[in-house]
Design a protein around this motif. Structure first.
Motif, short mmCIF file in Angstrom:
data_model
loop_
_atom_site.label_atom_id
_atom_site.label_comp_id
_atom_site.label_asym_id
_atom_site.label_seq_id
_atom_site.Cartn_x
_atom_site.Cartn_y
_atom_site.Cartn_z
N ASN A 129 -8.88 19.10 46.25
CA ASN A 129 -10.30 19.37 46.43
C ASN A 129 -11.07 18.06 46.21
OD1 ASN A 129 -9.96 22.09 46.98
ND2 ASN A 129 -10.06 22.67 44.83
N LEU A 130 -12.15 17.90 46.94
CA LEU A 130 -12.89 16.63 46.94
C LEU A 130 -14.12 16.77 46.05
CD1 LEU A 130 -12.57 13.90 48.40
CD2 LEU A 130 -14.07 14.77 50.19
N PHE A 131 -14.18 15.97 44.99
CA PHE A 131 -15.34 16.04 44.08
C PHE A 131 -15.58 14.68 43.45
CE2 PHE A 131 -11.75 16.51 41.43
CZ PHE A 131 -12.10 16.36 40.11
N ALA A 184 -7.82 17.03 56.34
CA ALA A 184 -8.40 17.69 55.17
C ALA A 184 -7.73 19.02 54.87
CB ALA A 184 -9.91 17.89 55.37
N GLY A 185 -6.46 19.18 55.29
CA GLY A 185 -5.76 20.43 55.07
C GLY A 185 -5.62 20.80 53.61
N GLY A 186 -5.64 19.81 52.73
CA GLY A 186 -5.52 20.08 51.29
C GLY A 186 -6.85 20.19 50.59
N ILE A 187 -7.95 20.09 51.33
CA ILE A 187 -9.29 20.17 50.74
C ILE A 187 -9.83 21.58 50.90
CG2 ILE A 187 -11.66 19.30 50.84
CD1 ILE A 187 -10.57 16.67 51.91
N GLY A 188 -10.04 22.27 49.78
CA GLY A 188 -10.58 23.63 49.82
C GLY A 188 -12.03 23.70 49.44
N SER A 189 -12.54 22.65 48.82
CA SER A 189 -13.95 22.64 48.42
C SER A 189 -14.38 21.20 48.19
CB SER A 189 -14.16 23.44 47.13
OG SER A 189 -13.47 22.83 46.04
N LEU A 190 -15.69 20.97 48.21
CA LEU A 190 -16.23 19.65 47.90
C LEU A 190 -17.60 19.83 47.25
CD1 LEU A 190 -17.46 17.97 51.21
CD2 LEU A 190 -16.52 20.24 51.18
N ASP A 191 -17.96 18.88 46.39
CA ASP A 191 -19.25 18.97 45.71
C ASP A 191 -20.25 18.02 46.36
OD1 ASP A 191 -18.57 16.44 44.84
OD2 ASP A 191 -18.49 16.94 42.71
N HIS A 216 -8.81 21.54 58.02
CA HIS A 216 -9.24 22.27 56.83
C HIS A 216 -9.55 23.74 57.17
CE1 HIS A 216 -12.66 20.21 58.74
NE2 HIS A 216 -13.28 21.37 58.56
N ILE A 217 -9.68 24.57 56.11
CA ILE A 217 -10.02 25.98 56.30
C ILE A 217 -11.48 26.08 56.72
CG2 ILE A 217 -8.28 26.81 54.68
CD1 ILE A 217 -10.47 27.06 52.57
N SER A 218 -11.82 27.19 57.37
CA SER A 218 -13.17 27.33 57.94
C SER A 218 -14.25 27.38 56.87
CB SER A 218 -13.24 28.60 58.79
OG SER A 218 -12.92 29.75 58.01
N ASP A 219 -13.89 27.81 55.64
CA ASP A 219 -14.89 27.89 54.57
C ASP A 219 -15.48 26.52 54.24
OD1 ASP A 219 -16.26 29.42 52.43
OD2 ASP A 219 -15.04 28.17 51.10
N VAL A 220 -14.68 25.46 54.46
CA VAL A 220 -15.18 24.11 54.18
C VAL A 220 -16.33 23.77 55.12
CG1 VAL A 220 -14.56 21.65 54.22
CG2 VAL A 220 -12.99 23.31 53.22
N ASN A 221 -16.30 24.27 56.34
CA ASN A 221 -17.40 24.01 57.29
C ASN A 221 -18.71 24.60 56.77
OD1 ASN A 221 -15.75 22.67 59.08
ND2 ASN A 221 -15.20 24.53 60.18
#
Length: 707
Positions: free
Chosen positions: A453-455, A481-488, A514-519
Motif C-alpha cells: 500500500n502506498l502511503f 500497481a497490482g500490490g497497491i490496495g490503498s494510498l493516502d 490495480h483493483i478498481s477501488d484504487v480508482n
C-alpha cells in the motif's frame, strides 16, 4: 458476548485422563510455594496464596477456551499490589492490608469485565511472534532470577533485573551450602530426566523424596528451609469493605493491575496457542480473568493472573485440557481441609528447582537464535521485548512490545518489495529483470512494480526508484500497481508531482494492474484527471498498446523477440528453474539434492532415479547441469552402486547427448548457447575433478566410436 462453558472438556478423550490428573496434582504441589510467596509479596498472609489457588482456578477452567493455560497467584499483579500498599502507606501483612487488597482486586475485576465488553482482546492481534517470544522469555527469566535466592538458602527476590541481582548478591554472602547442593542436584535431575524420560513424573518423585528427607532426615540441623505451616480450612466468603480506601485511588491502582493481567496473560496464552496449534477466544479469556478475580476478591485474595510457570509445568507433563486445572483446584481444597501438615515437610530448594526447570522449558531463546539467522530486525525486536520486561517490568515490557510491533509494521511497509520488469523473448508475461539474464527490459519503457500500500512512509521509495532509472531514451514509465490496495493524501501528492515531472520531460506515465477501488481513491484524492487523460489503464499490455507498442515488444539492445510456437514457449518457460527457485544458492542446492539422492541410492540402488533428479519434468538447462554435478560424484556413485565406472560415465554422457539432441531439434536458437555452456561446465569439471574429467572424455570418445 456469546460464552462457551467448559469449552475444552467437550468431547473429552478418555485416553488423556491419566495425563491430565497427574499434571493437575503436580501443578497443585508446585503452586504451594509459588502462591504462598507471591501472597507475601502482595502484603497478605501466605495462606491466602493457597486460597487464590482454589475458586479462581476452578472458574477459569470452566470459562477458558485455552486447553492448557493455568490461572493463579502470580508475580506481576502481586508486585503491583505490594508497591501500591507502600504508596497508600499500608503496612504489609497488617489487618488494614487484608482489607485493602480485596478492594483493589475487586476493581481490577471490574476493569477486566469492561475490557471484555469493549473487545479489547483485539489488541493482541497487533503483537508479533518476536514480541511474544521476547515477552514470555523475559517473564520466565525474571521469575527464575526471583527464585535463585531460595536455592541459596534465602528468600525470593522482587523487582526488576538490577534489584534481583542485588538481592542475589546479598543472599550469596550468607549462602547455605546444603541448600545449594539439594537445589542444584534436584535441578540437574529434572533437566536430565526431561531429556531422557520426558514423560516420567520426576517432579512428584522429588517432592515425595524431599518430604521423606525432611521427616526422617536432618534438614533442620543443616539449615535447609521448608515451607511454613498452614492453618486447616477453606477461605471465608465476604464482600470487600469499600470504605478502607478511596474509590479514586482504588480505581487508579486497579487499572494498571487489570492492564497487566490482560496483556501478560493474553500474550502468554496466544504464545502457547500458536506453538501448539489451537485457537482461543481473546474476549472470553478476558471475561474468565474477570470472573476469577471477582472470586479472589470475595475470598480476600490478591489479583489473579495467568501463570507461565505452571502452564509450562502442565505442558511438560502433557496436560491436555482444563481438567488439569480442575484437578489442581479440587486437590488444593482437599489439601486445605485435610493435608496442610504435609506442606511443612516440603523443602524449599526442591520446590524451587521444580519451578525453575519448568520455566527454562518455557523460554524461547531458540527462537531468538533462529531470528538472528533469518532477520536481524526481528531478532532486535525480540531482544527489545525481552530486556524491556527484564529491566523495566511487565507493564513497561508490554508497552515496549506493542510499540515494537507497530514499529515493525512501519519498517516493513516503509521498505516495500519493488522491482523493474521485463520480458523473456517469445513470451508475454512480465517478470523481474533480476530473475534471469534471459529477461530484458522493453526498449524506451520503464516498467516498475511496487508491492505495498502506498502511503507517506514509503512513497518516496517509489519516486526515487523511478527517477533514478530514467534514461535519455525513456519514453514512458508504467507503474504496476497490482500490490497497491490503498494510498493516502501524501502518496497522492507525490504521484501528482511525479506525473508532472515526467510530463515536463516528455515521458508518458501510466498506472496499471490495480483493483478498481484504487480508482475511486484516486478520484477522491484529486487525481481523477489521470484517469480522464488515459494514464490509468487496466493492464500493462493495454498501456503499451495505448503508446502504439504491440507484440512482439521491442527489447533493449536489439534482442530478438519473435513470436514462437506454443510448444517452444512451453519448454522455454522452465529455463533455469533451479535459479528461479533457489537464486544465488542454486548450485549449492543442486549439490545438496544430489547428496541426498546418493544417500538414498545406498538403500534403493536405483541409478535411473539418480540420473533424472528429484524434480519431475526438469527442463533441459537444469537437467544438463544436474548431470554435470553427477559426474563430479562419479567415483562415489560407482562405489555405492558397484557399477563399472566406464559404463556409468557412458550412461551419464548418453543422457546429456539426449538433452542436447532435444534442444537442437525443438529449440535450434539455443543450440549454440548449449555448446558454449557445455564448454564452461567441462572447464569447471576439469578444474575440480581432473581424473573424472579424463574418464568422461574417454567415455565420450568411446561413445562416438560406437556411433
Amino acid at each position: 458476548m456469546k460464552l462457551s462453558l467448559a469449552h475444552t472438556l467437550r468431547h473429552y478423550d478418555k485416553k488423556n485422563i491419566g495425563k491430565d490428573i497427574l499434571a493437575g496434582l503436580i501443578i497443585m504441589a508446585v503452586s504451594i510455594p509459588i502462591s504462598m510467596g507471591y501472597a507475601l509479596i502482595a502484603g497478605l498472609p501466605a495462606v491466602y496464596g493457597l486460597y487464590g489457588s482454589v475458586f479462581p482456578i476452578l472458574a477459569f477452567a470452566l470459562l477458558s477456551t485455552s486447553p492448557q493455560f493455568i490461572f493463579g497467584v502470580d508475580a506481576a499483579p502481586a508486585a503491583l499490589i505490594g508497591s501500591a500498599l507502600l504508596t497508600l502507606h499500608v503496612e504489609a501483612g497488617s489487618e488494614e492490608a487484608m482489607a485493602v487488597v480485596p478492594v483493589l482486586t475487586f476493581f481490577a475485576a471490574v476493569w477486566l469485565l469492561a475490557f471484555s465488553f469493549m473487545k479489547a482482546g483485539k489488541l493482541v492481534n497487533y503483537i508479533s511472534a518476536p514480541v511474544m517470544g521476547g515477552f514470555i522469555t523475559g517473564i520466565c527469566s525474571t521469575i527464575i532470577l526471583m527464585q535463585v535466592p531460595k536455592i541459596l538458602g534465602g528468600t525470593a527476590g522482587t523487582g526488576e533485573l538490577f534489584e534481583l541481582a542485588k538481592h542475589i548478591g546479598q543472599t550469596a554472602k550468607h549462602v547455605n551450602v546444603p541448600s545449594i547442593l539439594l537445589g542444584v542436584a534436584s535441578l540437574v535431575i529434572l533437566l536430565v530426566a526431561k531429556k531422557l524420560v520426558p514423560k516420567f513424573p520426576m517432579a512428584v518423585v522429588l517432592m515425595v523424596a524431599g518430604a521423606c528427607y525432611t521427616r526422617f532426615g536432618n534438614v533442620q540441623e543443616l539449615g535447609i528451609q521448608t515451607l511454613s505451616k498452614v492453618e486447616t480450612g477453606l477461605p471465608k466468603w465476604q464482600m470487600p469493605d469499600f470504605s478502607v480506601v478511596s474509590i479514586r485511588e482504588a480505581v487508579t491502582v486497579s487499572l494498571s493491575v487489570a492492564v497487566v493481567i490482560m496483556a501478560e496473560t493474553l500474550l502468554a496464552e496466544n504464545n502457547f496457542a500458536q506453538k501448539n496449534g489451537y485457537r482461543i477466544d481473546d474476549n472470553q479469556e478476558i471475561f474468565a480473568f474477570s470472573i476469577g478475580n471477582f472470586l479472589a476478591a470475595f475470598t480476600g485474595c490478591c489479583p489473579i493472573n495467568g501463570s507461565v510457570s505452571r502452564t509450562a509445568m502442565g505442558e511438560q507433563y502433557q496436560g491436555r485440557t482444563q481438567l488439569t486445572s480442575l484437578v489442581a483446584g479440587l486437590s488444593m481444597i482437599v489439601l486445605l481441609l485435610c493435608g496442610t501438615g504435609f506442606i511443612a515437610y516440603l523443602p524449599v530448594p526442591v520446590l524451587t528447582a521444580i519451578v525453575i526447570s519448568a520455566l527454562i522449558g518455557a523460554t524461547e531463546f531458540d527462537l531468538m537464535a533462529r531470528l538472528w539467522k533469518v532477520s536481524r530486525t526481528e531478532c532486535m525486536i525480540f531482544a527489545g521485548a525481552f530486556f524491556g520486561v527484564l529491566l523495566l517490568g511487565t507493564i513497561n515490557g508490554v508497552l515496549i512490545g506493542i510499540l515494537l510491533s507497530f514499529a515493525e509494521v512501519i519498517i516493513r511497509t516503509a521498505k516495500p518489495s519493488t522491482c523493474f520488469l521485463g520480458i523473456q523473448p517469445g513470451h508475454k508475461h512480465f517478470r523481474d529483470l533480476k530473475e534471469s539474464s534471459q529477461i530484458h527490459a522493453l526498449s524506451g519503457v520503464l516498467i516498475y512494480r511496487f508491492s505495498s500500500n502506498l502511503f507517506f512512509a514509503n512513497v518516496q521509495v517509489l519516486k526515487n526508484d523511478i527517477e533514478d532509472h530514467i534514461k535519455p531514451d525513456t519514453k514512458a514509465v508504467i507503474l504496476d500497481a497490482g500490490g497497491i490496495g490503498s494510498l493516502d493524501i501524501t502518496a497522492a501528492d507525490c504521484l501528482k508531482r511525479l506525473h508532472q515531472l515526467l510530463k515536463e520531460k516528455g515521458i508518458r506515465f501510466y498506472m496499471t494492474e490495480h483493483i478498481s477501488d484504487v480508482n475511486e481513491q484516486l478520484r477522491k484524492l484529486g487525481l481523477g484527471y489521470l484517469i480522464e487523460e488515459g494514464c490509468v489503464r487496466r493492464t500493462i499490455h493495454i498501456a503499451l498498446k495505448d503508446m502504439g507498442i504491440n507484440r512482439p515488444y521491442p527489447l533493449e539492445d536489439g534482442v530478438d523477440n519473435e513470436e514462437r510456437s506454443a510448444s517452444r514457449k512451453r519448454a522455454d518457460n522452465r529455463v533455469q528453474e533451479f535459479v528461479w527457485a533457489f537464486g544465488s544458492d542454486a548450485e549449492k542446492q543442486i549439490e545438496r539434492q544430489i547428496e541426498k539422492q546418493i544417500v538414498q541410492l545406498k538403500e534403493s540402488g536405483d541409478i535411473e532415479d539418480l540420473l533424472h533428479g528429484r524434480w519431475a519434468h526438469m527442463e533441459e538447462l537444469d537437467e544438463d547441469e544436474w548431470l554435470e554435478h553427477l559426474e563430479e560424484h562419479l567415483k562415489e556413485i560407482v562405489n555405492i552402486s558397484g557399477k563399472d565406472e566406464h559404463t556409468l560415465a557412458m550412461q551419464i554422457e548418453e543422457h546429456r547427448k539426449q538433452v542436447h539432441d532435444r534442444i537442437a531439434k525443438n529449440h535450434p536458437e539455443l543450440a549454440e548457447r548449449f555448446k558454449e555452456r557445455r564448454h564452461v561446465l567441462d572447464v569447471h569439471l576439469k578444474e575440480r575433478h581432473p581424473k573424472v574429467y579424463e574418464l568422461v572424455l574417454q567415455s565420450r570418445e568411446k561413445n562416438e566410436r560406437n556411433r
